[in-house]
Scaffold this motif. Structure first.
Motif, PDB file in Angstrom:
ATOM      1  N   VAL A 107       0.886  -1.169  -0.046  1.00 40.53           N
ATOM      2  CA  VAL A 107      -0.080   0.068   0.013  1.00 40.53           C
ATOM      3  C   VAL A 107       0.922   1.306  -0.174  1.00 40.53           C
ATOM      4  O   VAL A 107       1.896   1.465   0.793  1.00 40.53           O
ATOM      5  CB  VAL A 107      -0.883   0.063   1.097  1.00 40.53           C
ATOM      6  CG1 VAL A 107      -1.761   1.304   1.053  1.00 40.53           C
ATOM      7  CG2 VAL A 107      -1.830  -1.116   1.478  1.00 40.53           C
ATOM      8  N   VAL A 108       0.474   2.094  -0.903  1.00 39.15           N
ATOM      9  CA  VAL A 108       1.503   3.343  -0.925  1.00 39.15           C
ATOM     10  C   VAL A 108       0.408   4.581  -1.099  1.00 39.15           C
ATOM     11  O   VAL A 108      -0.666   4.535  -1.463  1.00 39.15           O
ATOM     12  CB  VAL A 108       2.253   3.367  -2.090  1.00 39.15           C
ATOM     13  CG1 VAL A 108       3.118   2.161  -2.156  1.00 39.15           C
ATOM     14  CG2 VAL A 108       1.519   3.288  -3.419  1.00 39.15           C
ATOM     15  N   THR A 109       0.863   5.775  -0.689  1.00 38.05           N
ATOM     16  CA  THR A 109       0.376   6.922  -1.064  1.00 38.05           C
ATOM     17  C   THR A 109       1.468   7.588  -1.952  1.00 38.05           C
ATOM     18  O   THR A 109       2.572   7.349  -1.689  1.00 38.05           O
ATOM     19  CB  THR A 109       0.124   7.996   0.341  1.00 38.05           C
ATOM     20  OG1 THR A 109       1.263   8.215   0.850  1.00 38.05           O
ATOM     21  CG2 THR A 109      -0.832   7.232   1.019  1.00 38.05           C
ATOM     22  N   TYR A 110       0.845   8.272  -2.985  1.00 37.66           N
ATOM     23  CA  TYR A 110       1.628   8.995  -3.853  1.00 37.66           C
ATOM     24  C   TYR A 110       1.277  10.242  -4.410  1.00 37.66           C
ATOM     25  O   TYR A 110      -0.035  10.699  -4.454  1.00 37.66           O
ATOM     26  CB  TYR A 110       2.448   8.218  -4.922  1.00 37.66           C
ATOM     27  CG  TYR A 110       1.486   7.870  -6.001  1.00 37.66           C
ATOM     28  CD1 TYR A 110       1.389   8.615  -7.289  1.00 37.66           C
ATOM     29  CD2 TYR A 110       0.496   6.897  -6.184  1.00 37.66           C
ATOM     30  CE1 TYR A 110       0.592   8.489  -8.194  1.00 37.66           C
ATOM     31  CE2 TYR A 110      -0.510   6.519  -7.114  1.00 37.66           C
ATOM     32  CZ  TYR A 110      -0.213   7.348  -8.131  1.00 37.66           C
ATOM     33  OH  TYR A 110      -1.118   7.319  -9.302  1.00 37.66           O
ATOM     34  N   ASP A 111       2.056  11.085  -4.584  1.00 41.30           N
ATOM     35  CA  ASP A 111       1.876  12.617  -5.180  1.00 41.30           C
ATOM     36  C   ASP A 111       2.516  12.582  -6.411  1.00 41.30           C
ATOM     37  O   ASP A 111       3.765  11.924  -6.974  1.00 41.30           O
ATOM     38  CB  ASP A 111       2.305  13.658  -4.304  1.00 41.30           C
ATOM     39  CG  ASP A 111       1.617  13.810  -3.101  1.00 41.30           C
ATOM     40  OD1 ASP A 111       0.515  14.114  -2.950  1.00 41.30           O
ATOM     41  OD2 ASP A 111       2.275  13.268  -1.732  1.00 41.30           O
ATOM     42  N   MET A 112       1.832  13.653  -7.661  1.00 42.11           N
ATOM     43  CA  MET A 112       2.418  13.515  -8.780  1.00 42.11           C
ATOM     44  C   MET A 112       2.490  15.197  -8.983  1.00 42.11           C
ATOM     45  O   MET A 112       1.290  15.784  -8.552  1.00 42.11           O
ATOM     46  CB  MET A 112       1.501  13.106  -9.902  1.00 42.11           C
ATOM     47  CG  MET A 112       1.385  11.532 -10.077  1.00 42.11           C
ATOM     48  SD  MET A 112       2.826  10.871 -10.338  1.00 42.11           S
ATOM     49  CE  MET A 112       3.263  11.444 -12.309  1.00 42.11           C
ATOM     50  N   TRP A 113       3.627  15.660  -9.595  1.00 43.48           N
ATOM     51  CA  TRP A 113       3.726  16.969 -10.043  1.00 43.48           C
ATOM     52  C   TRP A 113       4.005  17.170 -11.528  1.00 43.48           C
ATOM     53  O   TRP A 113       4.695  16.180 -11.985  1.00 43.48           O
ATOM     54  CB  TRP A 113       5.082  17.648  -9.183  1.00 43.48           C
ATOM     55  CG  TRP A 113       4.714  17.691  -7.826  1.00 43.48           C
ATOM     56  CD1 TRP A 113       4.322  18.956  -7.203  1.00 43.48           C
ATOM     57  CD2 TRP A 113       4.968  16.936  -6.520  1.00 43.48           C
ATOM     58  NE1 TRP A 113       3.998  18.913  -5.663  1.00 43.48           N
ATOM     59  CE2 TRP A 113       4.549  17.426  -5.343  1.00 43.48           C
ATOM     60  CE3 TRP A 113       5.390  15.631  -6.642  1.00 43.48           C
ATOM     61  CZ2 TRP A 113       4.681  16.919  -4.218  1.00 43.48           C
ATOM     62  CZ3 TRP A 113       5.343  15.015  -5.332  1.00 43.48           C
ATOM     63  CH2 TRP A 113       5.087  15.867  -4.382  1.00 43.48           C
ATOM     64  N   LEU A 114       3.425  18.094 -12.197  1.00 40.88           N
ATOM     65  CA  LEU A 114       3.978  18.221 -13.671  1.00 40.88           C
ATOM     66  C   LEU A 114       4.662  19.793 -13.630  1.00 40.88           C
ATOM     67  O   LEU A 114       3.731  20.417 -13.126  1.00 40.88           O
ATOM     68  CB  LEU A 114       2.697  18.131 -14.519  1.00 40.88           C
ATOM     69  CG  LEU A 114       2.229  17.014 -14.849  1.00 40.88           C
ATOM     70  CD1 LEU A 114       1.175  17.141 -15.953  1.00 40.88           C
ATOM     71  CD2 LEU A 114       3.436  16.248 -15.663  1.00 40.88           C
ATOM     72  N   ASP A 115       5.792  19.934 -13.875  1.00 39.56           N
ATOM     73  CA  ASP A 115       6.436  21.337 -14.067  1.00 39.56           C
ATOM     74  C   ASP A 115       6.399  21.927 -12.609  1.00 39.56           C
ATOM     75  O   ASP A 115       6.023  23.058 -12.782  1.00 39.56           O
ATOM     76  CB  ASP A 115       6.049  22.041 -15.049  1.00 39.56           C
ATOM     77  CG  ASP A 115       6.793  21.694 -16.439  1.00 39.56           C
ATOM     78  OD1 ASP A 115       7.661  20.993 -16.452  1.00 39.56           O
ATOM     79  OD2 ASP A 115       6.095  21.984 -17.594  1.00 39.56           O
ATOM     80  N   GLY A 116       6.308  21.206 -11.573  1.00 39.51           N
ATOM     81  CA  GLY A 116       6.473  21.724 -10.162  1.00 39.51           C
ATOM     82  C   GLY A 116       5.033  22.175  -9.687  1.00 39.51           C
ATOM     83  O   GLY A 116       4.742  22.408  -8.624  1.00 39.51           O
ATOM     84  N   ASP A 117       3.888  21.707 -10.667  1.00 37.10           N
ATOM     85  CA  ASP A 117       2.628  21.910 -10.061  1.00 37.10           C
ATOM     86  C   ASP A 117       2.082  20.656  -9.370  1.00 37.10           C
ATOM     87  O   ASP A 117       2.266  19.487 -10.092  1.00 37.10           O
ATOM     88  CB  ASP A 117       1.756  22.625 -11.158  1.00 37.10           C
ATOM     89  CG  ASP A 117       1.828  23.759 -11.727  1.00 37.10           C
ATOM     90  OD1 ASP A 117       2.011  24.606 -10.955  1.00 37.10           O
ATOM     91  OD2 ASP A 117       1.545  24.012 -12.885  1.00 37.10           O
ATOM     92  N   HIS A 118       1.463  20.610  -8.341  1.00 36.65           N
ATOM     93  CA  HIS A 118       0.925  19.432  -7.622  1.00 36.65           C
ATOM     94  C   HIS A 118      -0.249  19.438  -8.291  1.00 36.65           C
ATOM     95  O   HIS A 118      -1.234  20.039  -8.219  1.00 36.65           O
ATOM     96  CB  HIS A 118       0.810  19.463  -6.212  1.00 36.65           C
ATOM     97  CG  HIS A 118       0.438  18.537  -5.319  1.00 36.65           C
ATOM     98  ND1 HIS A 118      -0.267  18.730  -4.298  1.00 36.65           N
ATOM     99  CD2 HIS A 118       0.677  17.374  -5.383  1.00 36.65           C
ATOM    100  CE1 HIS A 118      -0.587  17.398  -3.788  1.00 36.65           C
ATOM    101  NE2 HIS A 118      -0.171  16.324  -4.396  1.00 36.65           N
ATOM    102  N   ILE A 119      -0.284  18.025  -8.974  1.00 37.19           N
ATOM    103  CA  ILE A 119      -1.740  17.598  -9.679  1.00 37.19           C
ATOM    104  C   ILE A 119      -2.384  16.589  -8.993  1.00 37.19           C
ATOM    105  O   ILE A 119      -3.724  16.490  -8.989  1.00 37.19           O
ATOM    106  CB  ILE A 119      -1.373  17.128 -11.286  1.00 37.19           C
ATOM    107  CG1 ILE A 119      -0.539  15.958 -11.243  1.00 37.19           C
ATOM    108  CG2 ILE A 119      -0.439  18.379 -11.907  1.00 37.19           C
ATOM    109  CD1 ILE A 119      -0.336  15.136 -12.722  1.00 37.19           C
ATOM    110  N   SER A 120      -1.747  16.031  -8.157  1.00 34.96           N
ATOM    111  CA  SER A 120      -2.824  14.640  -7.623  1.00 34.96           C
ATOM    112  C   SER A 120      -1.948  13.946  -6.307  1.00 34.96           C
ATOM    113  O   SER A 120      -0.817  14.124  -6.228  1.00 34.96           O
ATOM    114  CB  SER A 120      -3.105  13.681  -8.612  1.00 34.96           C
ATOM    115  OG  SER A 120      -1.988  12.966  -8.807  1.00 34.96           O
TER     116      SER A 120
END
Length: 154
Positions: free
Chosen positions: A89-102
């Motif tokens: 089980v993981v929690t993860y964050d995604m960024w595109l060009d420094g913007d937090h998207i999810s």
């Protein structure tokens, strides 16, 4: 000037794959850094950046890079539960060009079946400010699981 509208969208999906490999082999594809980097952290169209791997409860993985010369993508995951050969089980964050998207919570389940392993990926995501959505995340995850299938088939 008006500030951008802040939005939150929720989405979830489950993907089930049967892989013709033992649970131990599929597990190792996640638990062994060299194996994971081969199928998860590389692609001919991916210009790799920062990579970190710390497979333990509380450990953090990072995969950063550019896909097809596009925006800089950053994946940062924290392991919250690991039961060997059964679940991750993981929690993860995604960024595109420094913007937090999810931000997402994901479970990976490993089950022995006649042909090898039934792998179940269940994800619940919070997608921010219209920069990402559940359909796109599902499509991207299908691609990742296709790379895992190709890796296991070699």
């Amino acid at each position: 000037m008006t500030a951008p509208r802040r939005t939150v969208a929720h989405a979830g999906f489950t993907l089930v794959r049967d892989y013709p490999a033992s649970v131990a082999q599929v597990w190792a594809a996640f638990a062994d850094e060299d194996q994971k980097r081969t199928w998860f952290g590389t692609d001919d169209a991916w210009a790799a950046g920062e990579w970190r791997f710390d497979f333990r409860v509380g450990g953090v993985d990072v995969a950063e890079g550019e896909f097809h010369g596009g925006p800089l993508s950053r994946y940062e995951a924290r392991y919250t539960d690991i039961v060997e050969n059964e679940r991750i089980v993981v929690t993860y964050d995604m960024w595109l060009d420094g913007d937090h998207i999810s931000t997402s919570v994901v479970s990976f389940e490993f089950e022995p079946v006649a042909i090898g392993t039934r792998f179940t990926h269940t994800e619940h995501g919070v997608h921010l400010d219209g920069l990402d959505d559940g359909a796109g995340r599902r499509e991207g995850t299908v691609g990742v699981l296709d790379r895992l299938a190709a890796f296991l088939a070699r």
